[in-house]
Design an enzyme around this catalytic site. Structure first.
Site, PDB file in Angstrom:
ATOM      1  N   GLU A  12     -54.433  30.736   7.010  1.00  0.00           N
ATOM      2  CA  GLU A  12     -54.672  29.224   7.278  1.00  0.00           C
ATOM      3  C   GLU A  12     -56.064  28.901   7.132  1.00  0.00           C
ATOM      4  OE1 GLU A  12     -54.675  25.470   7.892  1.00  0.00           O
ATOM      5  OE2 GLU A  12     -52.583  26.583   8.760  1.00  0.00           O
ATOM      6  N   SER A  30     -51.238  22.490   4.184  1.00  0.00           N
ATOM      7  CA  SER A  30     -50.544  23.653   4.524  1.00  0.00           C
ATOM      8  C   SER A  30     -49.178  23.764   3.582  1.00  0.00           C
ATOM      9  CB  SER A  30     -49.991  23.997   5.892  1.00  0.00           C
ATOM     10  OG  SER A  30     -51.274  24.253   6.686  1.00  0.00           O
ATOM     11  N   ASP A  42     -53.833  29.039   2.445  1.00  0.00           N
ATOM     12  CA  ASP A  42     -53.150  27.792   2.142  1.00  0.00           C
ATOM     13  C   ASP A  42     -53.882  26.667   1.596  1.00  0.00           C
ATOM     14  OD1 ASP A  42     -54.342  27.162   4.482  1.00  0.00           O
ATOM     15  OD2 ASP A  42     -52.962  26.117   5.484  1.00  0.00           O
ATOM     16  N   HIS A  43     -55.269  26.450   1.984  1.00  0.00           N
ATOM     17  CA  HIS A  43     -55.949  25.490   1.482  1.00  0.00           C
ATOM     18  C   HIS A  43     -57.263  25.910   2.145  1.00  0.00           C
ATOM     19  CE1 HIS A  43     -55.942  23.716   5.494  1.00  0.00           C
ATOM     20  NE2 HIS A  43     -54.480  23.827   5.446  1.00  0.00           N
ATOM     21  N   HIS A  46     -57.662  26.930  12.594  1.00  0.00           N
ATOM     22  CA  HIS A  46     -57.286  25.868  12.424  1.00  0.00           C
ATOM     23  C   HIS A  46     -57.637  24.796  13.657  1.00  0.00           C
ATOM     24  CE1 HIS A  46     -54.462  22.200  12.049  1.00  0.00           C
ATOM     25  NE2 HIS A  46     -54.044  23.176  10.834  1.00  0.00           N
TER      26      HIS A  46
END
Length: 657
Positions: free
Chosen positions: A286, A332, A509-510, A455
């Site tokens: 993440e 995501s 994911d990013h 996150h």
């Protein structure tokens, strides 16, 4: 103008004054948006550029205000003299203030969400988070951190209430029939005039051939796609994406066959031997952007920048990595189809569009047909982010989430002690759980884990708060914690009998919060790690490679390593056999396609090339459009990629025949 005539026009004057108040509120939220995200814009802002963007913003504000205030406008202009009383106009005032307060709050909230997406929020956000049950916790966490936005909202809403202009008319003043008819006539005329003006405001103009403005129109007022967020407003972005068809086939080519001569996503690999039944382990971390990783920033900062990932840095020393590496989306749900299916994000997240009902598969689906056991792991609740549905759709045989972890007596012990209170199980225990469960899978296996800890709301376990204190930006302590968890995962995995027969892939994911300007540019916001680790070092040699890598390359690259010999679809390329100069990356931001190849980032608005920047121009200051010999070739290739993508989405052609 006599007193009675002025009262005839009073509701019209009040309407215009109050709509002006709405415009002021929108521009206050735009200024706040810039200040909240100043690091993303400050490098290139000038007074003249701001004037141009605010001028463009007027068109989008006008559209949003007319859309959202349509009921209020009609209520104010109804041609009935009987409505002119205090109760009726108090109702109109409430309608105006409530509607525009909601618009204000939405704009302010989106200024906080912007760093995660680099664009204004569209209606896809409701589908993205529809399965989440923890959004209240996240909202209140952000509420406390951004208390000043709450204060600003209160002040502006109070201002709208206090400054609201009430019409100076009263039903008792219309004593003559002629006065009543004159009032009704003026109101009716104003309403009739408002209809075409309102349509023009919503559409962006009434000129012949003008199409209703969309989010993409913001690009005509900016120098780079990221700045579209300044020109746009969130109510407009939401309203203009309700029920819209996402994909249309462009007219770049006469047929798919013609486009396929330039680019095809159908891969037919040339194996060098029999199929290798190697295990495949894919770790999607993440928000683990390339910016945080010291080992991937030596080319920019030398030894001065250590980063926040000592364990991943050690992994990089034993792995294949690429000089330039990118993600294909900013969310995501963009990362999942990119990494596992070879499908990038164009326009909207693929899994949130009707095309997600097409027939398609993933690495898990392809390898399950080769006898692999497959499993997807995500520390959040079952159904979170739609990952369970995605896993089932794309061929994963098993799914393990928070509930499964808690039910395992070796880890959760039937309790919920390792839940972070917001998203899912902390990364450290969940990665240990994943490693244990991998050992229970029948070989060969293909498994993916998606982590959750790095996150928002940017918290780490209590026992690590002194180990990883606040530093830099709030994200950094989370990155250090997750890096530690990754290090412990590989430490445990290295002792397992399946370890040396496994190909490991790690990516994010990013990207996420940034404190380096080169990672806040249009292309810098997509910089993610692509790490491929072969413990045996027989099939993948370690080292930094000069090519370009992206998430959608992972599927064809892994299948190439395994000597896979059947056709499959991916919009990426095989990094093992593709010459460095032919590797590329694609992504989409605010209506602009970005194509990275031959040492350049090309920006294409769907019709023409609007930007051409050297990759070594880290802050994207020097636009070389029209000055680079590779531009024509790159434009043709990108058009073929876009055409193939749209054609296959529209016609359900996401499987290789």
């Amino acid at each position: 103008m006599d007193m009675k005539l002025s009262k005839t026009f009073s509701p019209i004057v009040a309407l215009l004054v109050n709509l002006l108040i709405a415009f002021v509120a929108y521009n206050i939220s735009r200024i706040e948006f810039i200040l909240e995200n100043l690091s993303y814009f400050s490098e290139h802002l000038s007074f003249s550029y701001l004037l141009r963007m605010f001028g463009g913003g007027y068109m989008f504000d006008r559209s949003a205000i007319v859309y959202s205030n349509a009921l209020y406008i009609v209520l104010m202009l109804l041609p009935f003299w009987q409505k002119e009383n205090a109760v009726y106009h108090k109702l109109c005032k409430w309608v105006f203030v409530v509607v525009n307060s909601i618009s204000l709050v939405v704009n302010l909230c989106d200024s906080v969400y912007f760093p995660y997406t680099l664009r204004r929020t569209t209606t896809s956000v409701f589908r993205e988070f529809r399965n989440e049950t923890n959004l209240g916790d996240v909202f209140w966490g952000e509420f406390l951190v951004h208390w000043y936005l709450v204060l600003l909202a209160i002040v502006v809403i109070w201002g709208m209430w206090k400054l609201y202009y009430m019409p100076k008319t009263n039903v008792k003043e219309f004593t003559k029939r002629s006065e009543k008819l004159r009032f009704a006539g003026v109101q009716l005329l104003a309403l009739v005039i408002c209809v075409p003006l309102g349509v023009g405001a919503c559409r962006g103009g009434l000129e012949t051939g003008v199409r209703p403005i969309t989010i993409n129109n913001a690009n005509q007022y900016v120098d780079r796609p990221t700045d579209c967020a300044i020109v746009l407003n969130t109510p407009f972005a939401l309203m203009r994406t309700i029920g819209k068809d996402v994909f249309t086939v462009p007219s770049y080519f006469k047929s798919e066959q013609e486009a396929a001569k330039i680019f095809t996503p159908i891969h037919k690999l040339t194996p060098t031997g029999p199929f290798r039944h190697k295990n495949v382990v894919v770790l999607i971390v993440e928000s683990f952007g390339r910016e945080y990783i010291g080992g991937l920033n030596k080319m920019y900062f030398g030894g001065k920048y250590k980063g926040y990932t000592p364990n991943v840095d050690k992994l990089i020393e034993k792995s294949a990595v690429w000089y330039y590496s990118f993600c294909n989306g900013r969310k995501s749900i963009d990362g999942m189809p990119s990494v596992l299916c070879g499908i990038p994000m164009f326009k909207e997240p693929f899994v949130l569009t009707p095309a997600s009902m097409n027939n398609y598969t993933s690495m898990a689906g392809l390898l399950s047909k080769e006898g692999y056991s497959t499993a997807f792991f995500h520390g959040a609740n079952r159904g979170s982010m739609g990952f369970l549905a995605f896993a089932n759709k794309t061929g994963f045989q098993q799914y393990y989430g928070r509930q499964d972890y808690d039910a395992d007596p070796r880890f959760g012990k039937g309790k919920d002690d390792d839940f972070d209170g917001h998203w899912g199980i902390w990364d450290e225990p969940f990665l240990q759980y994943w490693c244990t469960k991998i050992g229970e899978m029948k070989q060969p296996f293909m498994t993916t884990c998606f982590t959750v800890s790095s996150h928002t709301p940017y918290i780490i376990p209590e026992k690590y708060k002194k180990v990883y204190p606040e530093e830099g930006i709030v994200m950094h302590k989370c990155i250090r914690y997750t890096d530690m968890a990754i290090g412990k995962f590989f430490e445990k995995a290295s002792k397992q009998p399946w370890f040396k027969n496994t190909i490991f892939v790690m990516t994010s994911d990013h990207t996420n919060l940034s404190d380096h300007q080169q990672y806040q540019t249009d292309i810098g916001g997509f910089c993610s790690p692509i790490i491929i680790y072969d413990p045996s070092q027989e099939l993948v040699k370690p080292g930094m490679r000069n090519g370009i890598a992206q998430q959608i390359d992972i599927l064809p690259t892994v299948l190439s390593i395994l000597n896979y010999n059947k056709p499959f679809l991916s919009f990426g390329c095989d990094l093992m056999t593709t010459p460095n100069d032919d590797t590329y990356a694609v992504n989409y931001l605010n209506g602009i396609y970005q194509y990275v190849k031959h040492g350049y980032t090309m920006q294409f608005d769907g019709n023409k090339v609007i930007g051409m920047y050297k990759l070594t121009d880290l802050l994207m200051k020097h636009n070389l459009v029209g000055k680079v010999k590779e531009q024509v070739q790159m434009e043709t290739e990108l058009k073929a990629i876009i055409y193939q993508y749209m054609y296959r989405m529209v016609h359900d052609k996401l499987l290789a025949k």
